[in-house]
Design an enzyme around this catalytic site. Structure first.
Site, short mmCIF file in Angstrom:
data_model
loop_
_atom_site.label_atom_id
_atom_site.label_comp_id
_atom_site.label_asym_id
_atom_site.label_seq_id
_atom_site.Cartn_x
_atom_site.Cartn_y
_atom_site.Cartn_z
N CYS A 68 0.85 4.07 -0.10
CA CYS A 68 -0.13 4.25 1.00
C CYS A 68 -1.56 4.89 0.34
O CYS A 68 -2.57 4.32 0.66
CB CYS A 68 0.24 5.29 2.01
SG CYS A 68 1.71 4.64 2.73
N1 LIG Z 1 5.84 3.78 3.54
C1 LIG Z 1 5.17 4.83 4.13
O1 LIG Z 1 5.48 5.73 3.55
C2 LIG Z 1 4.28 4.69 5.23
C3 LIG Z 1 3.93 5.83 5.96
C4 LIG Z 1 2.90 6.10 7.05
C5 LIG Z 1 2.57 4.74 7.33
N2 LIG Z 1 2.75 3.70 6.70
C6 LIG Z 1 2.09 2.54 7.22
O2 LIG Z 1 3.03 1.60 7.79
C7 LIG Z 1 2.65 0.09 7.66
C8 LIG Z 1 4.08 -0.32 7.38
O3 LIG Z 1 4.40 0.23 5.89
P1 LIG Z 1 5.83 -0.03 5.19
O4 LIG Z 1 6.04 0.95 3.91
O5 LIG Z 1 7.00 -0.03 6.41
O6 LIG Z 1 5.67 -1.54 4.89
P2 LIG Z 1 6.85 -2.34 4.19
O7 LIG Z 1 6.17 -3.44 3.35
O8 LIG Z 1 8.04 -1.55 3.63
O9 LIG Z 1 7.25 -3.33 5.78
C9 LIG Z 1 6.45 -4.09 6.33
C10 LIG Z 1 7.39 -5.11 6.94
O10 LIG Z 1 6.38 -5.84 7.88
C11 LIG Z 1 7.08 -7.31 7.70
N3 LIG Z 1 6.07 -8.20 8.17
C12 LIG Z 1 4.96 -8.77 7.65
N4 LIG Z 1 4.19 -9.56 8.26
C13 LIG Z 1 4.88 -9.75 9.33
C14 LIG Z 1 4.92 -10.17 10.79
N5 LIG Z 1 3.70 -11.09 10.96
N6 LIG Z 1 5.56 -10.18 11.70
C15 LIG Z 1 6.82 -9.48 11.41
N7 LIG Z 1 7.01 -8.97 10.48
C16 LIG Z 1 6.05 -8.76 9.26
C17 LIG Z 1 7.39 -7.46 6.36
O11 LIG Z 1 8.43 -8.75 5.90
C18 LIG Z 1 8.10 -6.00 6.02
O12 LIG Z 1 9.42 -6.02 6.31
C19 LIG Z 1 1.53 0.07 6.84
O13 LIG Z 1 0.38 -0.08 7.33
C20 LIG Z 1 1.67 1.51 5.89
O14 LIG Z 1 0.33 1.73 5.55
C21 LIG Z 1 3.59 3.54 5.69
#
Ligand SMILES: NC(=O)c1ccc[n+]([C@@H]2O[C@H](COP(=O)([O-])OP(=O)(O)OC[C@H]3O[C@@H](n4cnc5c(N)ncnc54)[C@H](O)[C@@H]3O)[C@@H](O)[C@H]2O)c1
Length: 431
Positions: A257
């Site tokens: 992030c």
């Molecule tokens: N990981 C963290 O600690 C955290 C904390 C707060 C916010 N965020 C934010 O949350 C969001 C997600 O982060 P994350 O860490 O969960 O990501 P991640 O990569 O773990 O998961 C994202 C998921 O989305 C799926 N995906 C991609 N395109 C898609 C589509 N068109 N339709 C359906 N699914 C799809 C991927 O296959 C994946 O499983 C980001 O914007 C991130 O910045 C992350």
């Protein structure tokens, strides 16, 4: 309530499991068929405390299911959370293609649903991208932004017990529904417009990254003055105006992030004709910080080519398998570049690190194996099994007991009095 969660990564799963635990009916969606198969099998594709147990419980009771059929997920949900990734483009800008694709996929299935962006997106995204795509579809909907603040390693716990809930809304219509969904959550709830909610997420992450970088800058100064930064920060943390978390010096922040979000904000600000130098400097300091570990190693061993060095901790922090932007990547690459024989270990992240294909590394089966016959060890996370090591382990197993610690996992007095060369960022003994 019937809830659809699109994107089954850290944020999507934590959201789904938290609402499932609270008794809602949840459908998880993703484009990754393997993830969906795992989820329907009650197995978590993400290593997080509590995920697997909760998933088994919810799939077993029929409260949670998973699908790649995103339009169907949308039509059977009242609230749809978009939790897809928002990674960096090569120029550091935000890649919104997953947000656009997911929005497109639901656009023809809407009939009064609340579409909630939980992914981290720049101010203006819900208005300029999500609403624009939805307008091309059919049916009624409203759009909210509800940023996520969870920490990996305690994702489910954080989702169930957040510090605050931010709800940004285009017209106030979705707010009521989300307040109903969050009614059991005992924390401040702030209602804003969409852009403000989106900006709150960036302002929070930028501040946290600044806090860590400030501590690292203090550490680098403390070393020059022969002062211990951990003692200094103990004093700083007693100031009621300064919250004590995120003030421990080390090898810099990693993870999926901070770097991504700071880079996205810099790129977006440049487009607006402003250069946010404080944010840019934060990233510069953070990039240089892990290399300080190599300098400390060289100061302890002299010449390092051909030496055998273990790196403990490959994930960006303990209790997660996430290696995205881990400082271990920079450290290991630098060691390999200097001709060091590198052995690595992590309790959870070995497979993910291996898939980065960084170079010729030895993957140790356990931590003691990693330490055996090494000239030095670099501690990169505070994983339990590393913190539990004592001076006798280092002395008994290593060729020479040199410990370069990026996390201050041990008491320097204990280590030094036991005859260990114990160096770390920001300590008076590291000069
Ligand atoms: N990981 C963290 O600690 C955290 C904390 C707060 C916010 N965020 C934010 O949350 C969001 C997600 O982060 P994350 O860490 O969960 O990501 P991640 O990569 O773990 O998961 C994202 C998921 O989305 C799926 N995906 C991609 N395109 C898609 C589509 N068109 N339709 C359906 N699914 C799809 C991927 O296959 C994946 O499983 C980001 O914007 C991130 O910045 C992350």
């Amino acid at each position: 309530m019937k809830i659809g969660v699109i994107g089954s990564g850290y944020v999507g799963l934590a959201t789904a499991l938290a609402f499932g635990k609270l008794g809602h009916e949840v459908v998880c969606g993703d484009i990754d068929e393997d993830k969906i198969a795992m989820l329907n099998d009650g197995r978590s594709p993400v290593a997080e405390p509590g995920f697997e147990e909760t998933l088994k419980e919810l799939t077993g009771s029929g409260k949670l299911k998973a699908t790649i059929d995103i339009p169907a997920l949308a039509s059977e949900s009242e609230v749809i959370f978009l939790c897809v990734g928002t990674p960096s483009l090569p120029d550091g800008g935000i890649d919104l293609s997953a947000i656009e694709d997911a929005t497109q996929a639901i656009s023809c299935s809407l009939d009064g649903q609340v579409v909630v962006v939980k992914s981290t997106v720049l101010p203006g995204t819900a208005r300029g991208v999500v609403l624009k795509v939805l307008k091309g579809g059919s049916g009624g909907y409203t759009v909210c932004n509800n940023p996520e603040f969870l920490r990996e390693g305690s994702a489910l716990e954080d989702s169930l017990d957040p510090d605050r809930i931010i709800i940004g809304s285009i017209d106030g219509k979705g707010t009521e529904k989300l307040l109903e969904l969050y009614k059991g959550f005992d924390c401040p709830k702030l209602m804003t417009d969409l852009d403000t909610a989106e900006m709150i997420k960036y302002a929070s992450n930028i501040f946290l990254a600044l806090k860590i970088t400030y501590s690292n800058e203090m550490a680098n100064l403390c070393e020059r003055f022969g002062v211990d930064v951990y003692d200094v920060m103990t004093g700083v943390k007693l100031d009621k105006r300064i919250a004590p978390k995120y003030l421990d010096a080390g090898a810099g922040f990693g993870g999926s992030c901070f770097e991504k979000d700071l880079s996205a904000m810099i790129a977006a600000a440049k487009d607006e004709g402003y250069y946010p130098s404080l944010i840019a400097t934060t990233l510069d300091i953070n990039d240089a910080q892990p290399l300080r570990m190599i300098e400390l190693l060289e100061s302890a061993l002299g010449s390092i080519p051909g030496k055998d060095v273990a790196v403990l901790g490959l994930a960006f922090k303990e209790d997660t398998a996430d290696v995205r932007n881990s400082r271990a990547i920079i450290i290991v690459q630098a060691l390999l570049g200097k001709g060091v024989n590198v052995t690595v270990h992590d309790p959870l992240a070995m497979d993910n690190f291996r898939s980065l294909c960084i170079g010729d590394l030895n993957y140790a089966g356990d931590v003691k194996d990693a330490l055996r016959d090494k000239d030095a060890v670099i501690i990169q996370t505070n994983a339990d099994e590393y913190v539990k090591l004592g001076p006798e382990d280092f002395k008994g197993l290593m060729r020479s007991p040199v410990v370069i610690d990026g996390r201050r996992a041990y008491e320097p007095e204990d280590m030094i009095s036991a005859g260990i060369t114990y160096l770390g960022i920001g300590w008076k003994n590291s000069k």
